[in-house]
Design a protein around this motif. Structure first.
Motif, short mmCIF file in Angstrom:
data_model
loop_
_atom_site.label_atom_id
_atom_site.label_comp_id
_atom_site.label_asym_id
_atom_site.label_seq_id
_atom_site.Cartn_x
_atom_site.Cartn_y
_atom_site.Cartn_z
N GLY A 102 0.81 -1.21 0.00
CA GLY A 102 0.00 0.00 0.00
C GLY A 102 0.83 1.25 0.00
O GLY A 102 0.46 2.25 -0.59
N ALA A 103 1.96 1.24 0.67
CA ALA A 103 2.84 2.40 0.75
C ALA A 103 4.24 1.93 1.08
O ALA A 103 4.42 0.86 1.69
CB ALA A 103 2.34 3.38 1.82
N PHE A 104 5.23 2.72 0.68
CA PHE A 104 6.62 2.33 0.92
C PHE A 104 7.38 3.51 1.51
O PHE A 104 7.13 4.67 1.18
CB PHE A 104 7.28 1.89 -0.39
N LEU A 105 8.33 3.19 2.38
CA LEU A 105 9.17 4.19 3.01
C LEU A 105 10.34 4.57 2.11
O LEU A 105 10.56 3.96 1.05
CB LEU A 105 9.69 3.66 4.35
N TYR A 106 11.09 5.56 2.54
CA TYR A 106 12.22 6.06 1.77
C TYR A 106 13.26 4.95 1.59
O TYR A 106 13.78 4.41 2.57
CB TYR A 106 12.83 7.25 2.51
N ASN A 107 13.57 4.59 0.33
CA ASN A 107 14.54 3.55 -0.01
C ASN A 107 14.18 2.18 0.53
O ASN A 107 15.05 1.30 0.65
CB ASN A 107 15.94 3.92 0.52
N GLN A 108 12.92 1.94 0.84
CA GLN A 108 12.54 0.67 1.47
C GLN A 108 12.82 -0.52 0.57
O GLN A 108 13.35 -1.55 1.02
CB GLN A 108 11.06 0.69 1.87
N VAL A 109 12.48 -0.41 -0.71
CA VAL A 109 12.63 -1.55 -1.60
C VAL A 109 14.11 -1.91 -1.76
O VAL A 109 14.49 -3.09 -1.71
CB VAL A 109 12.00 -1.25 -2.97
N ARG A 110 14.96 -0.92 -1.90
CA ARG A 110 16.39 -1.19 -2.09
C ARG A 110 17.03 -1.74 -0.82
O ARG A 110 17.97 -2.53 -0.89
CB ARG A 110 17.09 0.09 -2.55
N HIS A 111 16.53 -1.35 0.35
CA HIS A 111 17.01 -1.96 1.60
C HIS A 111 16.60 -3.43 1.67
O HIS A 111 17.38 -4.29 2.08
CB HIS A 111 16.44 -1.20 2.81
N ILE A 112 15.36 -3.72 1.28
CA ILE A 112 14.89 -5.10 1.29
C ILE A 112 15.74 -5.97 0.37
O ILE A 112 16.17 -7.07 0.73
CB ILE A 112 13.40 -5.16 0.88
N VAL A 113 16.02 -5.45 -0.84
CA VAL A 113 16.83 -6.22 -1.79
C VAL A 113 18.24 -6.47 -1.24
O VAL A 113 18.80 -7.55 -1.40
CB VAL A 113 16.89 -5.49 -3.14
N ALA A 114 18.81 -5.47 -0.57
CA ALA A 114 20.16 -5.64 -0.01
C ALA A 114 20.20 -6.79 1.00
O ALA A 114 21.14 -7.60 1.01
CB ALA A 114 20.61 -4.34 0.64
N ILE A 115 19.17 -6.88 1.85
CA ILE A 115 19.12 -7.98 2.82
C ILE A 115 18.93 -9.32 2.10
O ILE A 115 19.55 -10.33 2.47
CB ILE A 115 17.98 -7.73 3.83
N LEU A 116 18.09 -9.33 1.08
CA LEU A 116 17.89 -10.58 0.32
C LEU A 116 19.18 -11.03 -0.35
O LEU A 116 19.46 -12.23 -0.44
CB LEU A 116 16.79 -10.38 -0.71
N PHE A 117 19.99 -10.08 -0.83
CA PHE A 117 21.28 -10.45 -1.42
C PHE A 117 22.21 -11.07 -0.38
O PHE A 117 22.94 -12.02 -0.68
CB PHE A 117 21.94 -9.22 -2.04
N LEU A 118 22.21 -10.54 0.83
CA LEU A 118 23.05 -11.12 1.89
C LEU A 118 22.61 -12.55 2.19
O LEU A 118 23.44 -13.43 2.44
CB LEU A 118 22.97 -10.27 3.15
N VAL A 119 21.30 -12.78 2.16
CA VAL A 119 20.78 -14.14 2.39
C VAL A 119 21.16 -15.04 1.22
O VAL A 119 21.62 -16.18 1.40
CB VAL A 119 19.26 -14.10 2.59
N GLY A 120 20.95 -14.55 -0.01
CA GLY A 120 21.26 -15.36 -1.19
C GLY A 120 22.73 -15.70 -1.30
O GLY A 120 23.09 -16.76 -1.84
N ALA A 121 23.60 -14.81 -0.80
CA ALA A 121 25.04 -15.07 -0.82
C ALA A 121 25.49 -15.93 0.36
O ALA A 121 26.69 -16.14 0.55
CB ALA A 121 25.80 -13.74 -0.81
N ARG A 122 24.54 -16.41 1.17
CA ARG A 122 24.78 -17.27 2.34
C ARG A 122 25.60 -16.57 3.42
O ARG A 122 26.31 -17.21 4.20
CB ARG A 122 25.48 -18.57 1.91
#
Length: 660
Positions: free
Chosen positions: A372-392
């Motif tokens: 419904g709504a997103f915070l400042y840079n929220q999507v790019r922060h989420i992706v950064a965490i997902l990359f850390l998970v994907g890189a194990r």
């Protein structure tokens, strides 16, 4: 020789940010030099002395340039300023890498590249659809955006609404009806009133008032072709797709139901080359000749390269992303923006999935994030965490830890692995003897430091509105139900019979123009892929295959992916929860309000009563939009929180004023 289908303007729509920055600086310097030259001529008794003919010619040329610019951006003539206004929505796309963000920046604020809204508003002025903008709220034309995107982020279907000049007598179908100025409709209509609608006549107008005047031009029965007209004044990097008449109470910001972002990424540095066959043509094949360095085993050598974490585990990322769905406090997944003074950071993610990117190769995936709504840079922060998970480098449960804040929602508590009510319940102590209650989990109110993902692969894909809000059109052909719905031909301002714009030709022309940009980029990517393959032919053999190779790789080396091929190389990885943490959002907000933002906060206090009235009207618009969506879901028997029956159109939006 055939001419290209359209003339490209490198200055108007630069493909490279560095070049665009230099072009913008040159334009600023030219305007500054012209102003200084004019000021020098007009000051002192010795004006003009010591100047050569070339200097005088230059000043005349600059004077003409400035006069032409002033005429283009000056007030509308009375016949246009007093013309009827209508409330419209514009659907458009833009290439984020060519701009310093979406939002307009006030004059005097330097940006290395132009902004999308600045370019769009300039085109609206040149097309004489709006008055020269007022740098207050709404720019003097009731301008609203569906959502704000940062520098470098693109959008495929952004929506804005504003009041523009109309060629129809009563485009809003008021028919003389008086509006209550305190009603939502009355407040929204007030935005259409241009400062020049009741302006006094200039001296030149008054001096000619006694002379014979030509009769005023007759109004037409067909609307202005907004799409065609605006695209003539816009660079190819911004394209108006369609326009729609909308009610006075429509708000692209507050009428939006959901927003959908996409983030594209590759899971392997080498897969694109390993899955492609690079041949050397029939002549090479017939002769059996190949370049010596392009031996057939190059793919085997490339496949054995150790990429140290750049090959992502998609299944781990999928496990992590599902934990984001629902209502959570996302303070650890955003950048705190003190000027907005947000008291809470609770947002709702409707759906979050990682899916294969069909037709783009087995290594290409996309994060589909809808909320419904997103915070400042929220999507790019989420992706950064997902990359850390994907890189194990981090487990999927890191998402649960980052969501466990003092403002955690009931949904967070019920779904977190640290809650005994969750099906994924995992006590911190690992079972016997360890903490088993959620209250014993450390509250994470201060965000640990980490770098956000690249902006290039992120696009604002679509957003949902109630389907009754729009009747999108790419032309000015009247539709059934329009005020001019029965018109098939019309007389233009000169009394000549005309037909509305051909919708087929309009679509075909713009589609081919946009395809030209796409195909050019696609062909460049193919060429770059061959460059990469040519270098990949030189991939070294592994140490096991080469006994002469005495150089051993450092096992500590790790690469942290950041998206778009960017990465960070380190020899020691610090776990996220052990890193230095930022200050509390409340502390950052209070410091800004007492320091740099003191004057702005004082203005907010002065205008609080007016802002409260505007907020009340906007929240009513939002409430009506969600009620309409709920009625539609009920009628369709759809029990999900947000139905696919809402029209996907565009934008990213916010719940309260000041969000991103």
């Amino acid at each position: 020789m055939l001419s290209p289908t359209r003339a490209t303007s490198a200055a108007a729509a630069p493909a490279k940010p560095d070049r665009a920055r230099l072009v913008a600086q040159l334009k600023n310097l030219e305007a500054l030099i012209a102003k200084l030259d004019l000021d020098e001529q007009e000051q002192g008794p010795d004006k003009g002395k010591g100047k050569g003919k070339e200097d005088i010619k230059l000043n005349k040329r600059m004077r003409k340039m400035l006069a032409r610019k002033e005429q283009e951006n000056g007030p509308l003539p009375p016949s246009l300023a007093n013309a009827p206004k209508r409330h419209v929505a514009l659907l458009f796309s833009y290439e984020g890498w060519a701009y310093s963000g979406l939002a307009y920046q006030p004059k005097g604020v330097y940006t290395p590249l132009p902004t999308v809204e600045g370019t769009l508003l300039a085109a609206l002025e040149k097309a004489r659809l709006i008055e020269p903008i007022d740098e207050g709220e709404g720019f003097g034309c009731g301008f609203e955006r569906c959502g704000r995107t940062d520098a470098g982020v693109s959008s495929s279907a952004q929506v804005v609404n504003l009041w523009v000049r109309s060629d129809l007598d009563d485009p809003m179908l008021l028919r003389g009806r008086e509006l209550d100025p305190d009603s939502v409709e009355g407040r929204r209509h007030a935005r259409s009133r241009s400062p020049s609608r009741e302006r006094a006549r200039s001296d030149s107008e008054a001096s000619t008032s006694s002379s014979p005047q030509r009769p005023p031009k007759a109004r037409t029965d067909v609307e202005i072709p907004y799409v065609t007209l605006l695209n003539k004044h816009l660079p190819p990097s911004i394209r108006i797709h369609a326009w729609s008449p909308v009610s006075a109470t429509f708000s692209s910001r507050y009428s939006c139901i959901w927003r959908h972002y996409k983030y594209f990424f590759s899971t392997s540095p080498a897969h694109a080359l390993l899955a492609t066959r690079f041949d050397f043509g029939a002549a090479y094949k017939a002769a059996g000749l190949y370049p010596e360095h392009a031996s057939p085993d190059w793919k085997d050598r490339l496949a054995r390269v150790n990429w140290h974490g750049l090959e992502l585990d998609v299944e781990l990322m999928k496990d992590a992303v599902r934990r984001l769905v629902g209502e959570h406090d996302f303070r650890n997944f955003c950048k705190v923006d003190p000027p907005k003074q947000l008291p809470i950071h609770v947002r709702t993610v409707i759906s979050a999935t990682i899916d294969p990117l069909e037709g783009e190769g087995d290594d290409m995936f996309v994060l589909n994030l809808r909320g419904g709504a997103f915070l400042y840079n929220q999507v790019r922060h989420i992706v950064a965490i997902l990359f850390l998970v994907g890189a194990r480098l981090e487990p999927p449960s890191i998402v649960d830890r980052l969501l466990w804040t003092s403002d955690r929602t009931p949904h967070t508590v019920s779904t977190s692995i640290y809650s005994s009510t969750s099906p994924d319940y995992a006590p911190i102590g690992g079972g016997a003897g360890g903490p088993t209650e959620a209250e014993e989990v450390e509250v994470l109110d201060r965000k640990p430091g980490y770098q956000i993902a690249s902006d290039l692969p992120l696009i604002l894909w679509q957003c949902g509105f109630n389907s009754h809000e729009f009747t999108w059109r790419t032309d000015n052909v009247p539709r059934p139900g329009d005020v001019n719905g029965s018109v098939s031909t019309y007389l233009d301002h000169n009394g000549r019979e005309r037909q509305p714009v051909d919708p087929n030709e309009t679509f075909r022309k713009q589609y081919l123009e946009m395809r030209e940009t796409y195909l050019e980029a696609r062909l460049k990517s193919i060429a770059l892929k061959h460059h990469l393959a040519s270098y990949a032919f030189l991939a070294p053999p592994s140490s096991a295959d080469n006994n002469n190779n005495k150089v051993e790789e450092d096992p500590r080396v790790r690469y942290t992916p950041l998206g778009a091929g960017h990465h960070i190389r380190t020899t020691s990885y610090s776990p996220l929860l052990s890193r230095q943490r930022a200050e509390l959002p409340e502390v950052l907000n209070a410091r800004w309000a007492a320091g740099r933002g003191r004057a702005r906060m004082a203005r907010r206090d002065e205008n609080k009563e007016k802002s409260d009235r505007e907020r009340e009207a906007n929240l009513k618009i939002r409430e009506e939009a969600f009620e309409a969506a709920a009625r539609r879901r009920e009628a369709n028997g759809d029990g999900v929180s947000v139905s696919a029956t809402e029209t996907p159109v565009s934008g990213a939006q916010t719940q309260v004023k000041g969000e991103s």
